[in-house]
Design a protein around this motif. Structure first.
Motif, PDB file in Angstrom:
ATOM      1  N   LEU A 104      -4.265   2.918  -1.710  1.00  0.00           N
ATOM      2  CA  LEU A 104      -3.698   4.242  -1.460  1.00  0.00           C
ATOM      3  C   LEU A 104      -4.448   4.948  -0.347  1.00  0.00           C
ATOM      4  O   LEU A 104      -5.674   5.026  -0.358  1.00  0.00           O
ATOM      5  N   GLU A 105      -3.702   5.477   0.598  1.00  0.00           N
ATOM      6  CA  GLU A 105      -4.244   6.287   1.687  1.00  0.00           C
ATOM      7  C   GLU A 105      -3.817   7.730   1.466  1.00  0.00           C
ATOM      8  O   GLU A 105      -2.640   8.006   1.210  1.00  0.00           O
ATOM      9  N   VAL A 106      -4.759   8.669   1.544  1.00  0.00           N
ATOM     10  CA  VAL A 106      -4.471  10.088   1.381  1.00  0.00           C
ATOM     11  C   VAL A 106      -4.804  10.811   2.667  1.00  0.00           C
ATOM     12  O   VAL A 106      -5.902  10.657   3.212  1.00  0.00           O
ATOM     13  N   ARG A 107      -3.842  11.611   3.152  1.00  0.00           N
ATOM     14  CA  ARG A 107      -4.023  12.324   4.404  1.00  0.00           C
ATOM     15  C   ARG A 107      -3.700  13.806   4.197  1.00  0.00           C
ATOM     16  O   ARG A 107      -3.177  14.204   3.151  1.00  0.00           O
ATOM     17  N   ARG A 108      -3.976  14.613   5.206  1.00  0.00           N
ATOM     18  CA  ARG A 108      -3.687  16.030   5.170  1.00  0.00           C
ATOM     19  C   ARG A 108      -3.188  16.456   6.537  1.00  0.00           C
ATOM     20  O   ARG A 108      -3.754  16.073   7.556  1.00  0.00           O
ATOM     21  N   GLY A 109      -2.088  17.223   6.539  1.00  0.00           N
ATOM     22  CA  GLY A 109      -1.535  17.678   7.808  1.00  0.00           C
ATOM     23  C   GLY A 109      -0.049  17.917   7.685  1.00  0.00           C
ATOM     24  O   GLY A 109       0.475  18.186   6.601  1.00  0.00           O
ATOM     25  N   VAL A 110       0.651  17.813   8.793  1.00  0.00           N
ATOM     26  CA  VAL A 110       2.108  17.907   8.812  1.00  0.00           C
ATOM     27  C   VAL A 110       2.661  16.532   8.453  1.00  0.00           C
ATOM     28  O   VAL A 110       2.379  15.554   9.145  1.00  0.00           O
ATOM     29  N   LEU A 116       2.916  10.677   9.269  1.00  0.00           N
ATOM     30  CA  LEU A 116       3.576   9.416   8.920  1.00  0.00           C
ATOM     31  C   LEU A 116       4.532   8.932  10.006  1.00  0.00           C
ATOM     32  O   LEU A 116       5.263   7.963   9.796  1.00  0.00           O
ATOM     33  N   ALA A 117       4.516   9.565  11.150  1.00  0.00           N
ATOM     34  CA  ALA A 117       5.435   9.191  12.232  1.00  0.00           C
ATOM     35  C   ALA A 117       5.240   7.732  12.638  1.00  0.00           C
ATOM     36  O   ALA A 117       4.112   7.250  12.773  1.00  0.00           O
ATOM     37  N   GLY A 118       6.354   7.036  12.822  1.00  0.00           N
ATOM     38  CA  GLY A 118       6.321   5.662  13.309  1.00  0.00           C
ATOM     39  C   GLY A 118       6.005   4.611  12.260  1.00  0.00           C
ATOM     40  O   GLY A 118       5.937   3.424  12.576  1.00  0.00           O
ATOM     41  N   ARG A 119       5.823   4.990  11.011  1.00  0.00           N
ATOM     42  CA  ARG A 119       5.506   4.020   9.978  1.00  0.00           C
ATOM     43  C   ARG A 119       6.769   3.444   9.341  1.00  0.00           C
ATOM     44  O   ARG A 119       7.808   4.095   9.279  1.00  0.00           O
ATOM     45  N   SER A 120       6.639   2.231   8.867  1.00  0.00           N
ATOM     46  CA  SER A 120       7.719   1.582   8.122  1.00  0.00           C
ATOM     47  C   SER A 120       7.548   1.933   6.650  1.00  0.00           C
ATOM     48  O   SER A 120       6.646   1.418   5.982  1.00  0.00           O
ATOM     49  N   LEU A 121       8.415   2.820   6.150  1.00  0.00           N
ATOM     50  CA  LEU A 121       8.190   3.434   4.851  1.00  0.00           C
ATOM     51  C   LEU A 121       9.288   3.115   3.837  1.00  0.00           C
ATOM     52  O   LEU A 121      10.483   3.097   4.166  1.00  0.00           O
ATOM     53  N   ALA A 122       8.840   2.912   2.601  1.00  0.00           N
ATOM     54  CA  ALA A 122       9.728   2.923   1.437  1.00  0.00           C
ATOM     55  C   ALA A 122       9.478   4.232   0.710  1.00  0.00           C
ATOM     56  O   ALA A 122       8.354   4.740   0.688  1.00  0.00           O
ATOM     57  N   ALA A 123      10.509   4.812   0.122  1.00  0.00           N
ATOM     58  CA  ALA A 123      10.358   6.089  -0.563  1.00  0.00           C
ATOM     59  C   ALA A 123      11.323   6.176  -1.727  1.00  0.00           C
ATOM     60  O   ALA A 123      12.382   5.530  -1.726  1.00  0.00           O
ATOM     61  N   THR A 124      10.979   6.989  -2.692  1.00  0.00           N
ATOM     62  CA  THR A 124      11.875   7.311  -3.793  1.00  0.00           C
ATOM     63  C   THR A 124      12.531   8.649  -3.497  1.00  0.00           C
ATOM     64  O   THR A 124      11.838   9.640  -3.222  1.00  0.00           O
ATOM     65  N   PRO A 182       0.820  -1.208   0.000  1.00  0.00           N
ATOM     66  CA  PRO A 182       0.000   0.000   0.000  1.00  0.00           C
ATOM     67  C   PRO A 182       0.854   1.259   0.000  1.00  0.00           C
ATOM     68  O   PRO A 182       2.026   1.243   0.405  1.00  0.00           O
ATOM     69  N   ALA A 183       0.253   2.361  -0.461  1.00  0.00           N
ATOM     70  CA  ALA A 183       0.959   3.636  -0.523  1.00  0.00           C
ATOM     71  C   ALA A 183       0.207   4.679   0.283  1.00  0.00           C
ATOM     72  O   ALA A 183      -0.986   4.537   0.579  1.00  0.00           O
ATOM     73  N   VAL A 184       0.902   5.747   0.632  1.00  0.00           N
ATOM     74  CA  VAL A 184       0.293   6.837   1.388  1.00  0.00           C
ATOM     75  C   VAL A 184       0.834   8.157   0.847  1.00  0.00           C
ATOM     76  O   VAL A 184       2.016   8.284   0.524  1.00  0.00           O
ATOM     77  N   PHE A 185      -0.051   9.137   0.726  1.00  0.00           N
ATOM     78  CA  PHE A 185       0.316  10.486   0.298  1.00  0.00           C
ATOM     79  C   PHE A 185      -0.274  11.470   1.294  1.00  0.00           C
ATOM     80  O   PHE A 185      -1.420  11.318   1.714  1.00  0.00           O
ATOM     81  N   VAL A 186       0.502  12.485   1.641  1.00  0.00           N
ATOM     82  CA  VAL A 186       0.036  13.493   2.592  1.00  0.00           C
ATOM     83  C   VAL A 186       0.046  14.866   1.930  1.00  0.00           C
ATOM     84  O   VAL A 186       1.090  15.317   1.444  1.00  0.00           O
ATOM     85  N   PHE A 187      -1.114  15.514   1.888  1.00  0.00           N
ATOM     86  CA  PHE A 187      -1.152  16.919   1.499  1.00  0.00           C
ATOM     87  C   PHE A 187      -0.533  17.723   2.637  1.00  0.00           C
ATOM     88  O   PHE A 187      -1.067  17.752   3.748  1.00  0.00           O
ATOM     89  N   ASP A 188       0.605  18.341   2.356  1.00  0.00           N
ATOM     90  CA  ASP A 188       1.377  19.078   3.359  1.00  0.00           C
ATOM     91  C   ASP A 188       0.667  20.399   3.657  1.00  0.00           C
ATOM     92  O   ASP A 188       0.832  21.392   2.952  1.00  0.00           O
TER      93      ASP A 188
END
Length: 364
Positions: free
Chosen positions: A294-300, A305-313, A258-264
């Motif tokens: 896909l999960e979409v969030r909004r915030g800082v 995303l604090a504490g998540r196990s993340l892969a990133a480009t 799964p993926a996650v995107f955050v509107f900053d």
């Protein structure tokens, strides 16, 4: 991509009107947000006629150069690189109204910017030169205004384009005048109320500004990020606005992840982007969410995303590095450079281009 046809591009890329004769490909919003990589577009035009292919690929290399420069100087790209802004004198000065709507060329182009969020390169240069060189308004404010509306708005390409046009990052000033309008869009002059009293009839009076002690653009290392993926077994993919396509390296490494995107939110509040840009991003995420988890969030971002196990480009922008230091992704994938940065000068595109051979054939 399937409809990309650059036949006649070398001849018509700067045509403004009629729109049916424009040669610009309109691929830039998709390239800017990583829906398509420069490499994918580069390979797509392999069979185009030689002059069209060469001219189009030069523009792709310009985009790559902008990314190299931005990776090198970061936020300093918002400061004049080599010279102070030139300021016009006498009748040219009109800083309180840098894009006068009574000028048909300005009214037409700003309407297209506000309504469509996209402009051909020629009219981007008109707006930048009119704002800073003729009207004497601060170029950074004009760049901010254009950036807020452009679907392909990137600090790398937009700031570089403005600096090149107004002479703060190049060896000459682009002088916007009636001549360019009559050559690229004669209908605008014919329909202008100021046709017989054109305020841009002659070349602007401004000349190059004095030299400044800007960032070091001479030969040095350009940050490029990892050459190979590092780490593994991340649970989610952190997507950014730099890379929203299905071919994003971190996303494509595991199609089940799964993926996650955050509107900053703080960033968006500061930038005050137009609704068009936000809708473009939302629609892009909607299309991706239709085929991927896909999960979409909004915030800082760092808090969401604090504490998540993340892969990133990896992304060659200052914001990515700043947030990544907090999130500490456990898996980082390389950015899909067209030409991987090394140790080189970024003083000028022409010198940089001579020092970088065309990319090697794709191994995909």
């Amino acid at each position: 991509m399937a409809g990309l046809d650059i036949a006649g591009y070398a001849r018509s890329r700067s045509t403004v009107l009629p729109e049916s004769r424009r040669g610009a490909s309109r691929m830039s919003p998709y390239i800017r947000h990583g829906l398509l990589s420069l490499r994918e577009v580069w390979d797509r035009v392999e069979d185009a006629a030689g002059r069209d292919r060469s001219r189009y690929r030069d523009e792709l290399m310009w985009q790559e150069y902008a990314r190299h420069l931005y990776a090198r100087v970061g936020t300093d790209l918002g400061q004049s690189l080599t010279r102070e802004q030139p300021f016009a004198s006498g009748g040219d000065v009109r800083a309180d109204d840098p894009w006068p709507t009574e000028m048909n060329c300005m009214s037409s182009v700003t309407t297209e910017l506000h309504d469509d969020g996209w402009l051909v390169n020629q009219t981007r240069m008109w707006l930048a030169s009119q704002w800073a060189v003729r009207a004497g308004a601060t170029w950074r404010d004009g760049e901010d205004e254009m950036f807020a509306h452009l679907l392909d708005g990137s600090r790398a390409a937009n700031r570089l384009g403005w600096q090149w046009t107004v002479g703060t990052g190049s060896g000459k000033v682009y002088g916007f005048s009636r001549w360019q309008v009559e050559k690229r869009a004669p209908a605008l002059c014919r329909g202008c109320a100021l046709a017989s009293a054109c305020p841009i009839q002659d070349w602007p009076s401004a000349e190059l500004g004095p030299s400044v002690d800007g960032p070091d653009l001479t030969t040095a290392d350009i940050p490029a990020g990892p050459a190979e993926a590092s780490g593994s077994a991340a649970e989610q993919v952190w997507l950014t606005a730099e890379s929203l396509g299905t071919s994003d390296p971190a996303l494509s490494a595991d199609e089940s992840r799964p993926a996650v995107f955050v509107f900053d939110e703080p960033l968006l509040r500061r930038l005050s982007l137009s609704g068009k840009r936000l809708v473009f991003l939302a629609e892009t995420l909607g299309e991706l969410g239709a085929i991927r988890d896909l999960e979409v969030r909004r915030g800082v971002v760092s808090e969401e995303l604090a504490g998540r196990s993340l892969a990133a480009t990896y992304a060659p922008v200052p914001g990515w590095a700043r947030i990544a230091r907090t999130l500490e992704p456990v898996e980082v994938h390389p950015w899909p450079w067209l030409v991987r940065p090394g140790r080189s000068s970024v003083r000028s595109f022409s010198a940089w281009r001579r020092g970088h051979s065309d990319p090697l054939p794709s191994t995909a």
